[in-house]
Design a protein around this motif. Structure first.
Motif, short mmCIF file in Angstrom:
data_model
loop_
_atom_site.label_atom_id
_atom_site.label_comp_id
_atom_site.label_asym_id
_atom_site.label_seq_id
_atom_site.Cartn_x
_atom_site.Cartn_y
_atom_site.Cartn_z
N THR A 39 -14.55 55.16 31.04
CA THR A 39 -14.18 53.86 31.59
C THR A 39 -12.91 54.03 32.41
N ARG A 40 -12.75 53.18 33.41
CA ARG A 40 -11.57 53.25 34.27
C ARG A 40 -10.35 52.74 33.51
N CYS A 41 -9.26 53.46 33.65
CA CYS A 41 -8.00 53.09 33.02
C CYS A 41 -7.17 52.33 34.04
N GLU A 42 -6.75 51.12 33.71
CA GLU A 42 -5.93 50.35 34.63
C GLU A 42 -4.46 50.66 34.38
N VAL A 43 -3.78 51.13 35.41
CA VAL A 43 -2.37 51.51 35.31
C VAL A 43 -1.52 50.37 35.85
N TRP A 44 -0.53 49.94 35.04
CA TRP A 44 0.41 48.90 35.45
C TRP A 44 1.78 49.53 35.59
N THR A 45 2.59 48.96 36.47
CA THR A 45 3.96 49.43 36.64
C THR A 45 4.87 48.25 36.92
N ARG A 46 6.14 48.46 36.72
CA ARG A 46 7.12 47.40 36.94
C ARG A 46 7.60 47.45 38.38
N VAL A 47 7.49 46.31 39.06
CA VAL A 47 7.91 46.19 40.45
C VAL A 47 8.75 44.93 40.59
N MET A 48 9.96 45.07 41.08
CA MET A 48 10.84 43.93 41.33
C MET A 48 10.98 43.01 40.11
N GLY A 49 11.05 43.61 38.91
CA GLY A 49 11.30 42.83 37.70
C GLY A 49 10.08 42.30 36.98
N TYR A 50 8.89 42.53 37.48
CA TYR A 50 7.69 42.10 36.77
C TYR A 50 6.63 43.19 36.84
N HIS A 51 5.62 43.09 36.00
CA HIS A 51 4.57 44.13 35.90
C HIS A 51 3.34 43.72 36.70
N ARG A 52 2.77 44.70 37.42
CA ARG A 52 1.56 44.48 38.21
C ARG A 52 0.66 45.70 38.09
N PRO A 53 -0.66 45.51 38.20
CA PRO A 53 -1.56 46.67 38.23
C PRO A 53 -1.43 47.40 39.56
N VAL A 54 -1.44 48.72 39.51
CA VAL A 54 -1.28 49.53 40.71
C VAL A 54 -2.43 49.28 41.68
N THR A 55 -3.61 48.93 41.17
CA THR A 55 -4.77 48.68 42.04
C THR A 55 -4.55 47.48 42.95
N SER A 56 -3.61 46.59 42.61
CA SER A 56 -3.36 45.42 43.46
C SER A 56 -2.37 45.73 44.58
N PHE A 57 -1.79 46.94 44.59
CA PHE A 57 -0.84 47.33 45.63
C PHE A 57 -1.57 47.57 46.95
N ASN A 58 -0.85 47.38 48.06
CA ASN A 58 -1.42 47.76 49.35
C ASN A 58 -1.37 49.29 49.47
N THR A 59 -1.96 49.82 50.52
CA THR A 59 -2.08 51.27 50.68
C THR A 59 -0.72 51.96 50.67
N GLY A 60 0.26 51.38 51.37
CA GLY A 60 1.59 51.98 51.43
C GLY A 60 2.27 52.02 50.08
N LYS A 61 2.19 50.92 49.33
CA LYS A 61 2.82 50.87 48.01
C LYS A 61 2.12 51.82 47.03
N GLN A 62 0.80 51.96 47.12
CA GLN A 62 0.09 52.92 46.28
C GLN A 62 0.54 54.34 46.58
N GLY A 63 0.80 54.64 47.86
CA GLY A 63 1.30 55.95 48.24
C GLY A 63 2.68 56.20 47.67
N GLU A 64 3.55 55.18 47.72
CA GLU A 64 4.88 55.30 47.13
C GLU A 64 4.80 55.56 45.63
N PHE A 65 3.89 54.85 44.97
CA PHE A 65 3.71 55.02 43.52
C PHE A 65 3.29 56.46 43.21
N ALA A 66 2.37 57.01 44.00
CA ALA A 66 1.87 58.37 43.78
C ALA A 66 2.98 59.41 43.97
N GLU A 67 3.98 59.12 44.81
CA GLU A 67 5.06 60.06 45.09
C GLU A 67 6.21 59.98 44.09
N ARG A 68 6.18 59.03 43.19
CA ARG A 68 7.27 58.88 42.22
C ARG A 68 7.40 60.13 41.36
#
Length: 81
Positions: free
Chosen positions: A43-72
């Motif tokens: 099953t797919r694992c949904e990854v959440w991260t903290r952005v600007m003080g609140y938590h969001r799923p990484v899948t809801s990020f735009n392409t640029g933000k997903q790239g930034e997340f991958a480079e962390r």
């Protein structure tokens, strides 16, 4: 149920079946046993991260933000464990 030893589930390999669960060597072997899943069992694992003080799923990020997340990069601060 109190005082009665637990039995290993029937799905485990034959050499583990019907062994007393109070035997710690068997418990450690089961804990380190490699699990093999078929693709249809995964099953797919949904990854959440903290952005600007609140938590969001990484899948809801735009392409640029997903790239930034991958480079962390992750690090441990000295003295913090």
């Amino acid at each position: 149920m109190h005082g009665r030893p637990l039995k290993v589930a029937d799905q485990t390999p034959n050499h583990f079946q019907e062994k007393n669960m109070t035997d710690l060597s068997i418990q450690s072997q089961l804990a380190t046993a490699e699990v093999q899943l078929r693709d249809e069992e995964r099953t797919r694992c949904e990854v959440w991260t903290r952005v600007m003080g609140y938590h969001r799923p990484v899948t809801s990020f735009n392409t640029g933000k997903q790239g930034e997340f991958a480079e962390r990069t992750f690090f441990n601060e000295p003295g913090r464990g």
